[in-house]
Design a protein around this motif. Structure first.
Motif, PDB file in Angstrom:
ATOM      1  N   THR A  69     -20.548  -7.784  48.027  1.00 32.85           N
ATOM      2  CA  THR A  69     -20.275  -8.730  46.949  1.00 32.85           C
ATOM      3  C   THR A  69     -19.352  -9.834  47.436  1.00 32.85           C
ATOM      4  OG1 THR A  69     -20.233  -6.725  45.640  1.00 32.85           O
ATOM      5  CG2 THR A  69     -19.770  -8.766  44.510  1.00 32.85           C
TER       6      THR A  69
ATOM      7  N   ILE B 224     -27.999  -3.817  42.708  1.00 35.22           N
ATOM      8  CA  ILE B 224     -27.453  -3.596  41.371  1.00 35.22           C
ATOM      9  C   ILE B 224     -27.753  -4.793  40.485  1.00 35.22           C
ATOM     10  CG2 ILE B 224     -25.328  -3.234  40.096  1.00 35.22           C
ATOM     11  CD1 ILE B 224     -24.321  -1.613  42.443  1.00 35.22           C
TER      12      ILE B 224
ATOM     13  N   VAL C 155     -31.236  -4.459  39.119  1.00 35.73           N
ATOM     14  CA  VAL C 155     -31.308  -3.523  37.995  1.00 35.73           C
ATOM     15  C   VAL C 155     -30.673  -4.133  36.754  1.00 35.73           C
ATOM     16  CG1 VAL C 155     -30.528  -1.295  37.146  1.00 35.73           C
ATOM     17  CG2 VAL C 155     -31.361  -1.503  39.469  1.00 35.73           C
TER      18      VAL C 155
ATOM     19  N   GLU D 268     -26.022  -3.681  48.459  1.00 38.89           N
ATOM     20  CA  GLU D 268     -25.802  -3.019  47.168  1.00 38.89           C
ATOM     21  C   GLU D 268     -25.658  -4.033  46.038  1.00 38.89           C
ATOM     22  OE1 GLU D 268     -23.181  -2.728  49.400  1.00 38.89           O
ATOM     23  OE2 GLU D 268     -21.315  -3.153  48.335  1.00 38.89           O
TER      24      GLU D 268
ATOM     25  N   SER E 219     -16.990  -5.992  51.757  1.00 42.97           N
ATOM     26  CA  SER E 219     -18.066  -5.533  50.876  1.00 42.97           C
ATOM     27  C   SER E 219     -19.090  -6.653  50.675  1.00 42.97           C
ATOM     28  CB  SER E 219     -17.492  -5.088  49.536  1.00 42.97           C
ATOM     29  OG  SER E 219     -17.293  -6.197  48.708  1.00 42.97           O
TER      30      SER E 219
ATOM     31  N   ASN F 299     -18.230   0.216  46.560  1.00 45.89           N
ATOM     32  CA  ASN F 299     -17.517  -1.050  46.409  1.00 45.89           C
ATOM     33  C   ASN F 299     -17.831  -1.720  45.084  1.00 45.89           C
ATOM     34  OD1 ASN F 299     -15.946  -1.313  48.677  1.00 45.89           O
ATOM     35  ND2 ASN F 299     -17.731  -1.828  49.921  1.00 45.89           N
ATOM     36  N   ALA F 300     -19.105  -1.708  44.702  1.00 45.88           N
ATOM     37  CA  ALA F 300     -19.505  -2.425  43.493  1.00 45.88           C
ATOM     38  C   ALA F 300     -19.553  -1.474  42.302  1.00 45.88           C
ATOM     39  CB  ALA F 300     -20.849  -3.095  43.706  1.00 45.88           C
TER      40      ALA F 300
ATOM     41  N   ILE G 237     -29.416   0.220  31.287  1.00 46.50           N
ATOM     42  CA  ILE G 237     -30.721   0.885  31.299  1.00 46.50           C
ATOM     43  C   ILE G 237     -30.901   1.747  30.042  1.00 46.50           C
ATOM     44  CG2 ILE G 237     -32.161   2.530  32.558  1.00 46.50           C
ATOM     45  CD1 ILE G 237     -30.806   1.701  35.050  1.00 46.50           C
TER      46      ILE G 237
ATOM     47  N   LEU H  31     -20.062  -2.961  38.740  1.00 45.76           N
ATOM     48  CA  LEU H  31     -21.424  -3.462  38.545  1.00 45.76           C
ATOM     49  C   LEU H  31     -22.393  -2.311  38.324  1.00 45.76           C
ATOM     50  CD1 LEU H  31     -22.038  -6.308  41.102  1.00 45.76           C
ATOM     51  CD2 LEU H  31     -22.207  -6.415  38.649  1.00 45.76           C
ATOM     52  N   TYR H  32     -22.175  -1.225  39.087  1.00 49.28           N
ATOM     53  CA  TYR H  32     -23.048  -0.057  38.959  1.00 49.28           C
ATOM     54  C   TYR H  32     -22.985   0.507  37.541  1.00 49.28           C
ATOM     55  CZ  TYR H  32     -24.561   4.755  39.477  1.00 49.28           C
ATOM     56  OH  TYR H  32     -25.180   5.953  39.299  1.00 49.28           O
TER      57      TYR H  32
ATOM     58  N   ALA I  58     -24.868  -1.735  35.237  1.00 46.25           N
ATOM     59  CA  ALA I  58     -26.311  -1.599  35.401  1.00 46.25           C
ATOM     60  C   ALA I  58     -26.809  -0.335  34.718  1.00 46.25           C
ATOM     61  CB  ALA I  58     -26.669  -1.584  36.883  1.00 46.25           C
TER      62      ALA I  58
ATOM     63  N   LEU J 284     -14.273  -4.995  42.726  1.00 47.89           N
ATOM     64  CA  LEU J 284     -15.216  -4.369  41.809  1.00 47.89           C
ATOM     65  C   LEU J 284     -15.113  -2.855  41.867  1.00 47.89           C
ATOM     66  CD1 LEU J 284     -18.396  -6.508  42.357  1.00 47.89           C
ATOM     67  CD2 LEU J 284     -17.298  -6.131  40.192  1.00 47.89           C
TER      68      LEU J 284
END
Lengths: 205, 339
Positions: A129, A56, A59, A52, A127, B117-118, B129, B121-122, B125, B178
């Motif tokens: 990361t 990410i 993106v 993931e 995780s 978890n992230a 966009i 960051l998501y 991101a 995160l």
């Protein structure tokens, strides 16, 4: 066909379709947008591999920053695709030769046992990361820092390249603007008030 | 609820269940966007010594719904020689990330659609966009004003994203995670434990960058009514315009929500003997949203070069210095203050 392979085929279909459209689209804006779409579907494929962080980051960096600047530039300049495609068939044999050589090289390299890591799917307990960060800052700290320095040098070099030429510009120095005092701009003048004389209006022609 | 779906295969039941959850998030969001516009008009009205909307319904409470109906029944006009496909794609590309980011927002300890978890960051991101909608809208409109507006907006969003990303680095240094839920739980223990105190400069920079990212006054040069009419959405009408409007306000709520989660303790109550809950989160978000409206009523618009200077030459150095400072302080005996 289970759920995850259905998702895989869905994403890879979009990826291949948009990748082909990148080079076949007539309008360069569409090429750039299809490239964005292919990055996005590649990120989807990485998510399927439980990577993931990489997905990410793809993106965030490529879609969110790099391609925005690409689009920016493409929109500003007027590209005539017809002119650019003029000599295509003259160069086609050379292009085909180079691409076939490169393809065989890639196949030969990727068939090595080094790239067939079977443990890839045993995802770490913590995780993604965390795992990447730990490896990056312990085992690979020196290459990582060297890469960072190289990038920094590249940034400075790129900026200094744009600074050539005449320094004659009519830009405003913000430091001067902020440093302005009240006394620089306003002059207070004491004036006695005058009696207002009411004139008789003269008739206009 | 799960029992009802037991006769279906698991894939279908989870899909339906997820869609229901999405509706449960998006529907209240749409309502709050509608009433945020009402709130904005009322607040700015009172600040300027006016009454604001007061005709439709009690105290004008039905005004946003009347506005929505008006926009729905207007014709969508596409300009000559515009690229029709991209022209209609742009509003969708603007609103989709504005809604998609809500997937990882925790409203309470258990109340989250996707607890990944992230998460932080998501969200970053997804918000990065959103700039595509603006760029494509400006280009596809085939209009000079729209194109200028979109260029301004894109440059501004890309610049302020860097400062915003660095402030989030400070938060994740403190929280060691995160995951948005864990970031909130890292602030448990009353108001003194909130990250707003050790990261105060970052909080200020985050909030100002958030105002710039959402193209709100005083950073609304992308719309700049007095210079380029309405910027990137000058050619849009009817529902297509309404979608841009919706996305702007949804983004405002989103960045306020993120600020509340990361710096103001999310759903945690400021004093420990009062129970935590979603009400605290909503209160904090409304408090932060009020600032957006207050800014709009108070400040004159920034000049464009000053916006760029503020972002690149002031905010980014301050965030970098504060991140180094936090990192150094964590190694000293005062490190407890930064966790």
């Amino acid at each position: 066909m289970d759920y995850s392979s259905a998702v895989f085929y869905f994403f890879s279909f979009i990826l291949l379709f948009s990748a082909i459209k990148v080079i076949t689209a007539r309008n360069p804006i569409f090429s750039a947008l299809f490239l964005v779409l292919s990055f996005f579907s590649a990120a989807g494929l990485w998510l399927l591999l439980q990577a993931e962080f990489l997905a990410i980051a793809l993106v965030l960096v490529y879609v969110g920053a790099v391609m925005v600047l690409f689009l920016f530039v493409i929109m500003m300049i007027d590209i005539n695709v017809e002119v650019m495609k003029k000599g295509f068939w003259n160069y086609f044999p050379a292009i085909a030769f180079v691409s076939i050589v490169m393809l065989t090289e890639i196949i030969l390299v990727l068939n090595q046992p080094f790239f067939k890591a079977p443990a890839l799917f045993e995802a770490p307990k913590k995780s993604n990361t965390d795992a990447i960060g730990e490896v990056l800052y312990s085992d690979y700290v020196l290459p990582f820092e060297v890469a960072a320095i190289i990038l920094l040098v590249a940034i400075i070099a790129a900026i200094s390249l744009t600074l050539r030429g005449k320094k004659m510009h009519k830009g405003i120095d913000p430091a001067l603007q902020i440093g302005v005092q009240k006394s620089d701009r306003i002059k207070m003048i004491e004036m006695k008030s005058e009696k207002v004389k009411i004139k008789k209006r003269t008739k206009r022609k | 609820m799960d029992n009802i779906f037991q006769q279906f295969p698991e894939v279908i039941s989870t899909t339906i269940w997820t869609i229901l959850k999405i509706v449960a998030i998006v529907f209240p969001l749409m309502i709050s966007v509608a009433y945020l516009t009402y709130f904005e008009r009322k607040v700015i009205g009172f600040m300027q010594g006016r009454i604001g909307p007061n005709r439709v319904g009690y105290f004008g409470l039905l005004q946003p719904i009347a506005d929505a109906f008006k926009l729905m029944f207007k014709e969508i006009i596409s300009p000559t020689k515009s690229n029709n496909f991209l022209f209609l794609l742009a509003p969708i590309l603007t609103i989709a990330p504005a809604f998609a980011a809500w997937a990882v927002i925790p409203f309470d300890a258990e109340l989250v659609l996707s607890d990944i978890n992230a998460g932080l960051l998501y969200v970053l991101a997804m918000t990065s966009i959103a700039v595509y909608g603006v760029i494509i809208a400006g280009w596809a409109s085939n209009s000079k004003y729209a194109f200028l507006g979109s260029l301004r907006s894109a440059a501004q969003i890309v610049s302020y994203e860097i400062a915003m990303g660095f402030t989030l680095v400070g938060v994740l240094m403190c929280a060691n995670s995160l995951n948005l839920g864990e970031i909130v739980l890292g602030q448990s223990g009353g108001i003194s434990q909130w990250y707003v105190w050790p990261l105060f400069p970052l909080f200020i920079i985050y909030f100002i960058s958030a105002v710039a990212e959402t193209n709100r006054a005083p950073f609304d040069v992308a719309e700049g009514e007095s210079e380029i009419v309405a910027g990137f959405h000058v050619e849009y009408s009817g529902m297509a315009f309404a979608v841009f409007f919706l996305a702007e306000y949804a983004n405002m709520i989103l960045v306020s929500m993120l600020a509340a989660l990361m710096f103001l303790g999310g759903w945690l109550s400021p004093v420990e003997f009062i129970p935590d809950g979603i009400l605290w989160l909503l209160l904090k978000v409304i408090f932060l949203l009020f600032f957006f409206l207050w800014f709009r009523a108070t400040f004159p618009r920034y000049r464009y070069d000053q916006i760029m200077r503020l972002g690149w030459k002031i905010f980014i150095p301050i965030t970098l210095i504060w991140i180094i400072f936090v990192g150094l302080m964590m190694q000293t005996s005062y490190g407890e203050m930064f966790h």
